[in-house]
Design a protein around this motif. Structure first.
Motif, PDB file in Angstrom:
ATOM      1  N   PRO A   1      26.239   4.991   9.377  1.00 40.84           N
ATOM      2  CA  PRO A   1      25.774   3.946  10.306  1.00 40.84           C
ATOM      3  C   PRO A   1      25.230   4.598  11.585  1.00 40.84           C
ATOM      4  CG  PRO A   1      28.181   4.095  10.327  1.00 40.84           C
ATOM      5  CD  PRO A   1      27.710   5.062   9.288  1.00 40.84           C
ATOM      6  N   ASP A   2      24.543   3.808  12.373  1.00 43.21           N
ATOM      7  CA  ASP A   2      24.137   4.278  13.702  1.00 43.21           C
ATOM      8  C   ASP A   2      25.410   4.609  14.494  1.00 43.21           C
ATOM      9  OD1 ASP A   2      23.275   4.634  16.294  1.00 43.21           O
ATOM     10  OD2 ASP A   2      22.490   2.596  16.551  1.00 43.21           O
ATOM     11  N   PRO A   3      25.637   5.861  14.867  1.00 49.72           N
ATOM     12  CA  PRO A   3      26.898   6.209  15.541  1.00 49.72           C
ATOM     13  C   PRO A   3      27.032   5.555  16.915  1.00 49.72           C
ATOM     14  CG  PRO A   3      25.394   8.109  15.513  1.00 49.72           C
ATOM     15  CD  PRO A   3      24.766   7.040  14.669  1.00 49.72           C
ATOM     16  N   GLU A   4      25.899   5.153  17.502  1.00 50.27           N
ATOM     17  CA  GLU A   4      25.928   4.552  18.844  1.00 50.27           C
ATOM     18  C   GLU A   4      25.946   3.026  18.788  1.00 50.27           C
ATOM     19  OE1 GLU A   4      26.238   6.692  21.138  1.00 50.27           O
ATOM     20  OE2 GLU A   4      25.633   8.489  20.024  1.00 50.27           O
ATOM     21  N   SER A   5      25.909   2.419  17.615  1.00 46.91           N
ATOM     22  CA  SER A   5      25.837   0.953  17.500  1.00 46.91           C
ATOM     23  C   SER A   5      24.809   0.380  18.478  1.00 46.91           C
ATOM     24  CB  SER A   5      27.214   0.319  17.769  1.00 46.91           C
ATOM     25  OG  SER A   5      28.174   0.754  16.834  1.00 46.91           O
ATOM     26  N   THR A   6      23.624   0.964  18.486  1.00 43.85           N
ATOM     27  CA  THR A   6      22.620   0.660  19.515  1.00 43.85           C
ATOM     28  C   THR A   6      22.255  -0.828  19.579  1.00 43.85           C
ATOM     29  OG1 THR A   6      21.745   2.860  19.034  1.00 43.85           O
ATOM     30  CG2 THR A   6      20.397   1.427  20.441  1.00 43.85           C
ATOM     31  N   ALA A   7      21.942  -1.418  18.419  1.00 43.22           N
ATOM     32  CA  ALA A   7      21.494  -2.815  18.420  1.00 43.22           C
ATOM     33  C   ALA A   7      22.615  -3.739  18.895  1.00 43.22           C
ATOM     34  CB  ALA A   7      21.040  -3.221  17.021  1.00 43.22           C
ATOM     35  N   LEU A   8      23.829  -3.458  18.459  1.00 45.47           N
ATOM     36  CA  LEU A   8      24.967  -4.289  18.845  1.00 45.47           C
ATOM     37  C   LEU A   8      25.261  -4.164  20.343  1.00 45.47           C
ATOM     38  CD1 LEU A   8      27.445  -6.025  18.425  1.00 45.47           C
ATOM     39  CD2 LEU A   8      28.589  -4.066  17.344  1.00 45.47           C
ATOM     40  N   ARG A   9      25.208  -2.948  20.845  1.00 40.92           N
ATOM     41  CA  ARG A   9      25.464  -2.771  22.284  1.00 40.92           C
ATOM     42  C   ARG A   9      24.375  -3.439  23.113  1.00 40.92           C
ATOM     43  NH1 ARG A   9      24.864   2.472  22.574  1.00 40.92           N
ATOM     44  NH2 ARG A   9      25.071   2.387  24.830  1.00 40.92           N
TER      45      ARG A   9
ATOM     46  N   GLU B   1      22.712  -6.120  22.297  1.00 40.37           N
ATOM     47  CA  GLU B   1      22.947  -7.568  22.233  1.00 40.37           C
ATOM     48  C   GLU B   1      24.107  -7.969  23.156  1.00 40.37           C
ATOM     49  OE1 GLU B   1      20.715  -9.227  20.215  1.00 40.37           O
ATOM     50  OE2 GLU B   1      21.547 -11.041  21.149  1.00 40.37           O
ATOM     51  N   LEU B   2      25.169  -7.180  23.157  1.00 40.96           N
ATOM     52  CA  LEU B   2      26.297  -7.463  24.059  1.00 40.96           C
ATOM     53  C   LEU B   2      25.855  -7.321  25.517  1.00 40.96           C
ATOM     54  CD1 LEU B   2      29.149  -5.662  22.095  1.00 40.96           C
ATOM     55  CD2 LEU B   2      29.140  -8.091  22.729  1.00 40.96           C
TER      56      LEU B   2
ATOM     57  N   ARG C   1      24.771  -9.563  30.767  1.00 40.63           N
ATOM     58  CA  ARG C   1      23.860  -9.109  31.834  1.00 40.63           C
ATOM     59  C   ARG C   1      24.282  -7.746  32.374  1.00 40.63           C
ATOM     60  NH1 ARG C   1      21.169 -14.117  33.517  1.00 40.63           N
ATOM     61  NH2 ARG C   1      22.226 -15.762  32.373  1.00 40.63           N
ATOM     62  N   LEU C   2      24.499  -6.831  31.434  1.00 40.59           N
ATOM     63  CA  LEU C   2      24.877  -5.461  31.796  1.00 40.59           C
ATOM     64  C   LEU C   2      23.850  -4.505  31.195  1.00 40.59           C
ATOM     65  CD1 LEU C   2      28.682  -5.730  30.891  1.00 40.59           C
ATOM     66  CD2 LEU C   2      27.720  -5.688  33.207  1.00 40.59           C
ATOM     67  N   ASP C   3      23.974  -3.251  31.563  1.00 44.83           N
ATOM     68  CA  ASP C   3      23.169  -2.212  30.933  1.00 44.83           C
ATOM     69  C   ASP C   3      23.884  -1.785  29.639  1.00 44.83           C
ATOM     70  OD1 ASP C   3      20.935  -0.064  31.837  1.00 44.83           O
ATOM     71  OD2 ASP C   3      22.506   0.884  30.621  1.00 44.83           O
ATOM     72  N   PRO C   4      23.155  -1.439  28.576  1.00 51.50           N
ATOM     73  CA  PRO C   4      23.841  -0.980  27.353  1.00 51.50           C
ATOM     74  C   PRO C   4      24.787   0.195  27.605  1.00 51.50           C
ATOM     75  CG  PRO C   4      21.527  -1.399  26.877  1.00 51.50           C
ATOM     76  CD  PRO C   4      21.688  -1.556  28.369  1.00 51.50           C
ATOM     77  N   ALA C   5      24.523   0.995  28.640  1.00 53.66           N
ATOM     78  CA  ALA C   5      25.423   2.111  28.966  1.00 53.66           C
ATOM     79  C   ALA C   5      26.746   1.618  29.551  1.00 53.66           C
ATOM     80  CB  ALA C   5      24.749   3.072  29.939  1.00 53.66           C
ATOM     81  N   GLN C   6      26.861   0.306  29.764  1.00 48.52           N
ATOM     82  CA  GLN C   6      28.121  -0.279  30.235  1.00 48.52           C
ATOM     83  C   GLN C   6      28.910  -0.926  29.098  1.00 48.52           C
ATOM     84  OE1 GLN C   6      26.035  -2.421  33.739  1.00 48.52           O
ATOM     85  NE2 GLN C   6      28.116  -2.013  34.438  1.00 48.52           N
TER      86      GLN C   6
ATOM     87  N   SER D   1      26.301 -12.714  14.675  1.00 48.92           N
ATOM     88  CA  SER D   1      27.243 -13.626  15.318  1.00 48.92           C
ATOM     89  C   SER D   1      26.846 -13.898  16.774  1.00 48.92           C
ATOM     90  CB  SER D   1      28.652 -13.023  15.252  1.00 48.92           C
ATOM     91  OG  SER D   1      29.520 -13.691  16.128  1.00 48.92           O
ATOM     92  N   LEU D   2      26.458 -12.850  17.480  1.00 49.66           N
ATOM     93  CA  LEU D   2      26.097 -13.011  18.895  1.00 49.66           C
ATOM     94  C   LEU D   2      24.837 -13.863  19.061  1.00 49.66           C
ATOM     95  CD1 LEU D   2      26.792  -9.382  20.151  1.00 49.66           C
ATOM     96  CD2 LEU D   2      28.049 -11.432  20.839  1.00 49.66           C
ATOM     97  N   GLN D   3      24.001 -13.888  18.027  1.00 48.86           N
ATOM     98  CA  GLN D   3      22.740 -14.623  18.148  1.00 48.86           C
ATOM     99  C   GLN D   3      22.901 -16.111  17.846  1.00 48.86           C
ATOM    100  OE1 GLN D   3      20.232 -12.107  15.761  1.00 48.86           O
ATOM    101  NE2 GLN D   3      19.681 -10.795  17.498  1.00 48.86           N
ATOM    102  N   ASP D   4      24.112 -16.524  17.444  1.00 47.78           N
ATOM    103  CA  ASP D   4      24.327 -17.946  17.176  1.00 47.78           C
ATOM    104  C   ASP D   4      25.345 -18.507  18.178  1.00 47.78           C
ATOM    105  OD1 ASP D   4      24.627 -20.486  16.231  1.00 47.78           O
ATOM    106  OD2 ASP D   4      25.100 -19.919  14.163  1.00 47.78           O
TER     107      ASP D   4
END
Lengths: 352, 352
Positions: B58-66, B68-69, B74-79, B255-258
């Motif tokens: 898998p993507d080790p950084e979970s980029t797409a999920l981070r 979306e969160l 309203r944060l930066d993905p690095a948060q 899940s986050l998109q619904d």
């Protein structure tokens, strides 16, 4: 560095996995993934899952999966531990057995995650140099230590130790746990699981990521005496009660039930590896004998780093370790015959 | 006890999760699972997955999920940090921030995994007694410590602290990390994520297991300043580079998109909870105010243990904690209206 980090976290030197670039399609021969898909039984089992069930926690004991693994290895289910990938199983084994005042013995050239775990858990690392041609000499593993760990076949060299050498290690250190990390064993070696009845200090760790084509689902397991497995369970249940999700449990059971697919895939990979090793030899590479799904090879001229970069620019990813001992070598995952032909064509052209 | 276990592992007192009996169908009101399935978008996304892709890591950084969160909060993905369930995220946060000489402050009645992590990582636990009616007084959390952690709403009481109390905790301990464990926040509280811009020492941990009906997939996350998230990444990358599998990443994004489904489910659970609290009151229970998907209630007569056992024999599972402070209470997960009606009918009969 942040003052909020604990002193130990400030000293960490985290593991760097092989690149997983998301930018373009590569012929990906850098992280020892399997070129063939998992058994169709896995796809079928996953499609049959009712996603409404995901509202419930998974079985924390992975009972069905452990029973299936026990059957396969002729062990009791209490001799089987499963985790979220074999890296997690390794980490928990370091914590359960190696966090001691004495140093941990492991080959100086082996899985580069071992020294990382040592830092994480405050374990003194004692990497032991390899002999000529990257060979492990079990005589080096005598003396006081907190434990022994080695990959078999070794990574990134692919070299295999015979079972009598593994048995010698267990006998030399009867008071300490000896871990054999068998991520690649299905590509040409005999599992040390056969030694378990005689050695309560032996722990064998395997994974679904390589020979079972399930790297994406994160599944690893350990086989050992019930007292070792109980030690792992104590750590697991002090960390995360539910490490293996419901879909991964179902997929893993389905994979284990299709031995024909498993055997066919690994035989194809072994055959491709042997053909590829010969072809690399004809191109002037020095190729170590491999019992894994990769080859460790030294290109003529020795400029492995440049070759790695040139191939990457052409869409072919290999693994290059920029350390003094390994700098002249490339680790080449075995892909499909097509993948390897494209690699060999590129190499022939570049080395011409 | 085995000599192969390290001294620390011998001292562990592992966490015991709520029962997950595989023997029969229960009305399962014991582990705070969501009675409603995850969004249909999750089922759709999973069905669309090509299981051949599972051969790849898998993507080790979970980029797409981070990403979306990050959008949602309203944060930066690095948060944003994600892990294999919020228990894993908690464990890694203990290691990243709390493994210090000073004791860790947490409410004496709270998530019973906290003292387990303390033993695993050699952290001195300083549980602080609650006040009357199981209330947390932030004044108790002054003084030298290695950090502060608390669930909000608290478990198993369900009691909520307002955000100004959370902010007070952050201000009282500016040199230490304050973790707010918000597993249940979506059932009636305001997330401390709103305080992140002002408090670099604040870490907010949430989960997909409760309000998003994905306990079976093991997904948790932490939100905080980039330096705290970097500390967590150092631990994660010294433990397991790929903690979140491919299917879990895809399901979580869906899940986050619904949001409509998410809002509808939690509103239904809140409404059921309020009706159920009133009904329990009419039966003579003392019911604490709850902002979670469970109620903490003391049956008339106080024999909670016997009531728990009798209900289990009738196929209804609640959670009973057999400790001196909690022995007279039951923790009741909010199920469907039907589930709760069957529970209330049984209780009415048994208490008659």
């Amino acid at each position: 560095m942040s003052d909020f980090w604990t002193p130990r976290v400030r000293c960490l030197d985290p593991y760097v996995p092989g690149e997983q670039p998301q930018d373009q399609q590569y012929i990906k021969l850098n992280t020892n993934e399997n070129p063939y898909p998992p058994s169709p039984a896995v796809a079928k089992a996953l499609k049959a899952c009712d996603s409404a069930r995901l509202r419930l926690y998974p079985d924390p004991e992975s009972t069905a999966l452990r029973a299936e693994l026990a059957r396969r290895f002729r062990l009791d289910p209490a001799q089987v531990f499963v985790g979220n990938g074999s890296d997690e199983v390794l980490a928990q084994a370091f914590q359960a057995f190696f966090q001691r005042p004495e140093p941990l013995f492991f080959p100086a050239i082996s899985y580069s995650f071992y020294p990382v775990y040592c830092r994480l858990y405050g374990i003194e690392a004692r990497p032991l140099p390899l002999r000529g041609d990257f060979e492990i000499d079990t005589d080096d593993y005598r003396g006081e230590c907190g434990g022994v760990i080695l990959p078999n076949p070794n990574a990134p060299t692919g070299r295999l130790l015979p079972l009598d050498a593994i048995e010698r290690l267990c006998r030399q250190q009867p008071q300490r746990v000896v871990i054999v990390d068998e991520a690649y064993i299905d590509f040409g070696g005999d599992s040390a699981a056969a030694l378990l009845p005689r050695h309560p200090n032996l722990l064998v760790i395997q994974t679904f990521s390589k020979s079972r084509s399930l790297a994406g689902l994160r599944l690893g397991y350990a086989l050992g005496s019930t007292e070792l497995i109980e030690g792992l369970n104590r750590v697991k249940n002090s960390f995360n009660s539910y490490p293996v999700d419901s879909l991964a449990q179902i997929a893993a059971v389905a994979s284990l039930q299709d031995e024909a697919w498993f055997d066919d895939c690994r035989q194809r990979i072994i055959a491709t590896r042997e053909r590829c090793a010969e072809a690399l030899g004809r191109l002037g590479f020095r190729v170590l004998p491999s019992a894994a799904n990769f080859l460790f090879a030294r290109p003529p001229g020795g400029n492995a780093g440049e070759l790695y970069r040139t191939l990457k620019a052409r869409g072919i990813l290999l693994r290059h370790f920029a350390t003094p001992e390994l700098d002249a070598w490339l680790r080449i995952t075995i892909g499909t015959d097509d993948d390897m032909e494209r690699l060999l064509d590129s190499l022939a052209e570049l080395l011409d």
